[in-house]
Design a protein around this motif. Structure first.
Motif, PDB file in Angstrom:
ATOM      1  N   PHE A  93     -49.487  36.030 -21.240  1.00  0.00           N
ATOM      2  CA  PHE A  93     -48.044  36.222 -21.215  1.00  0.00           C
ATOM      3  C   PHE A  93     -47.333  34.919 -21.590  1.00  0.00           C
ATOM      4  N   THR A  94     -47.813  33.810 -21.046  1.00  0.00           N
ATOM      5  CA  THR A  94     -47.230  32.492 -21.329  1.00  0.00           C
ATOM      6  C   THR A  94     -47.386  32.144 -22.801  1.00  0.00           C
ATOM      7  N   ARG A  95     -48.580  32.370 -23.343  1.00  0.00           N
ATOM      8  CA  ARG A  95     -48.820  32.073 -24.760  1.00  0.00           C
ATOM      9  C   ARG A  95     -47.857  32.873 -25.648  1.00  0.00           C
ATOM     10  N   SER A  96     -47.726  34.144 -25.361  1.00  0.00           N
ATOM     11  CA  SER A  96     -46.859  35.011 -26.155  1.00  0.00           C
ATOM     12  C   SER A  96     -45.404  34.549 -26.116  1.00  0.00           C
ATOM     13  N   ALA A  97     -44.906  34.237 -24.930  1.00  0.00           N
ATOM     14  CA  ALA A  97     -43.501  33.800 -24.800  1.00  0.00           C
ATOM     15  C   ALA A  97     -43.272  32.478 -25.518  1.00  0.00           C
ATOM     16  N   LEU A  98     -44.158  31.518 -25.331  1.00  0.00           N
ATOM     17  CA  LEU A  98     -43.975  30.211 -25.962  1.00  0.00           C
ATOM     18  C   LEU A  98     -44.075  30.313 -27.484  1.00  0.00           C
ATOM     19  N   ARG A 101     -43.197  32.958 -29.226  1.00  0.00           N
ATOM     20  CA  ARG A 101     -41.944  33.610 -29.627  1.00  0.00           C
ATOM     21  C   ARG A 101     -40.810  32.590 -29.701  1.00  0.00           C
ATOM     22  N   TRP A 102     -40.831  31.607 -28.805  1.00  0.00           N
ATOM     23  CA  TRP A 102     -39.775  30.587 -28.762  1.00  0.00           C
ATOM     24  C   TRP A 102     -40.108  29.371 -29.621  1.00  0.00           C
ATOM     25  N   SER A 103     -41.199  29.429 -30.383  1.00  0.00           N
ATOM     26  CA  SER A 103     -41.659  28.307 -31.217  1.00  0.00           C
ATOM     27  C   SER A 103     -41.911  27.057 -30.377  1.00  0.00           C
ATOM     28  N   LEU A 104     -42.507  27.251 -29.211  1.00  0.00           N
ATOM     29  CA  LEU A 104     -42.822  26.141 -28.304  1.00  0.00           C
ATOM     30  C   LEU A 104     -44.310  26.121 -27.960  1.00  0.00           C
ATOM     31  N   SER A 105     -45.139  26.478 -28.911  1.00  0.00           N
ATOM     32  CA  SER A 105     -46.585  26.543 -28.673  1.00  0.00           C
ATOM     33  C   SER A 105     -47.159  25.224 -28.196  1.00  0.00           C
ATOM     34  N   GLU A 106     -46.526  24.110 -28.540  1.00  0.00           N
ATOM     35  CA  GLU A 106     -47.035  22.804 -28.126  1.00  0.00           C
ATOM     36  C   GLU A 106     -46.998  22.625 -26.603  1.00  0.00           C
ATOM     37  N   LEU A 107     -46.236  23.441 -25.912  1.00  0.00           N
ATOM     38  CA  LEU A 107     -46.173  23.361 -24.452  1.00  0.00           C
ATOM     39  C   LEU A 107     -47.227  24.225 -23.767  1.00  0.00           C
ATOM     40  N   PHE A 108     -47.970  25.003 -24.539  1.00  0.00           N
ATOM     41  CA  PHE A 108     -48.867  25.996 -23.943  1.00  0.00           C
ATOM     42  C   PHE A 108     -49.844  25.406 -22.932  1.00  0.00           C
ATOM     43  N   ASP A 109     -50.550  24.347 -23.279  1.00  0.00           N
ATOM     44  CA  ASP A 109     -51.573  23.821 -22.380  1.00  0.00           C
ATOM     45  C   ASP A 109     -51.003  23.497 -21.004  1.00  0.00           C
ATOM     46  N   ASP A 110     -49.884  22.795 -20.971  1.00  0.00           N
ATOM     47  CA  ASP A 110     -49.290  22.395 -19.690  1.00  0.00           C
ATOM     48  C   ASP A 110     -48.726  23.585 -18.919  1.00  0.00           C
ATOM     49  N   VAL A 111     -47.964  24.441 -19.602  1.00  0.00           N
ATOM     50  CA  VAL A 111     -47.329  25.573 -18.922  1.00  0.00           C
ATOM     51  C   VAL A 111     -48.392  26.572 -18.467  1.00  0.00           C
ATOM     52  N   ALA A 112     -49.401  26.823 -19.274  1.00  0.00           N
ATOM     53  CA  ALA A 112     -50.453  27.768 -18.893  1.00  0.00           C
ATOM     54  C   ALA A 112     -51.254  27.259 -17.709  1.00  0.00           C
ATOM     55  N   LEU A 113     -51.528  25.963 -17.668  1.00  0.00           N
ATOM     56  CA  LEU A 113     -52.257  25.409 -16.528  1.00  0.00           C
ATOM     57  C   LEU A 113     -51.445  25.595 -15.247  1.00  0.00           C
ATOM     58  N   VAL A 114     -50.164  25.284 -15.296  1.00  0.00           N
ATOM     59  CA  VAL A 114     -49.306  25.430 -14.118  1.00  0.00           C
ATOM     60  C   VAL A 114     -49.154  26.902 -13.738  1.00  0.00           C
TER      61      VAL A 114
END
Length: 179
Positions: free
Chosen positions: A31-36, A38-51
């Motif tokens: 869900f996090t990967r998909s949202a990020l 969509r918002w063109s923020l894939s670079e945040l995936f590792d940190d947001v997904a871990l949290v």
């Protein structure tokens, strides 16, 4: 003439209700990967997904708890409904909000007990989750709800130029909470 409520659909606020199963941690990451993306923020995936993984895991372990089978072993299922119970308990939900230069990851659960960071024991198999949340997010906290609580973490989303809030360029794409 009837009245109704008009609901505005905000593309920068997404929510997913999670089943009370350990597989929900993977669902939260997807869900996090998909949202990020969509918002063109894939670079945040590792940190947001871990949290997100840590917050959902904490909700599953501490807010719901495993239901043991007759042998006393956990079956990977939880004694909690996927819809709101008659007593008002909420299911686990993950929400992501993208506003300006921030992304907020929030996980709500039915427990009123707030999270408590333990002394870091680097040999133990568990107990470091909130230390990871603090290390990988800009800030975090929790708030009680009418029934349950929400635990949230804020991430800085640098503009496309690579500059942070203070105009400094990021190093390695990570934003650390300042002490």
């Amino acid at each position: 003439m009837s009245t109704g409520t008009a609901l505005a659909v905000d593309p920068h606020v997404v929510t997913c209700t999670l089943a009370p199963r350990f597989e929900s941690v993977r669902t939260a990451r997807d869900f996090t990967r998909s949202a990020l993306q969509r918002w063109s923020l894939s670079e945040l995936f590792d940190d947001v997904a871990l949290v997100a993984s840590e917050l959902v895991t904490n909700a599953l372990r501490h807010a719901i708890g495993a239901r043991p089978d007759a042998s006393g072993c956990a079956r990977g299922e939880f004694d909690f409904p996927t819809q709101q119970a008659p007593d008002g308990r909420l299911p686990i939900r993950i929400s992501l909000v993208h506003r300006a230069l921030q992304v907020v990851c929030a996980v709500s659960d039915p427990s009123s007990t707030g999270p408590v960071a333990r002394e870091a024991d680097f040999v133990a198999e568990s107990g470091r989750g909130l230390h990871l949340v603090e290390s990988f997010s800009h800030s975090w906290g929790w708030h009680p709800l009418g029934s349950g609580k929400v635990v949230w973490a804020v991430f800085e989303a640098a503009p496309a130029t690579g500059a942070g809030f203070d105009g400094q360029v990021e190093v390695g794409g990570r934003h650390r909470r300042s002490a």
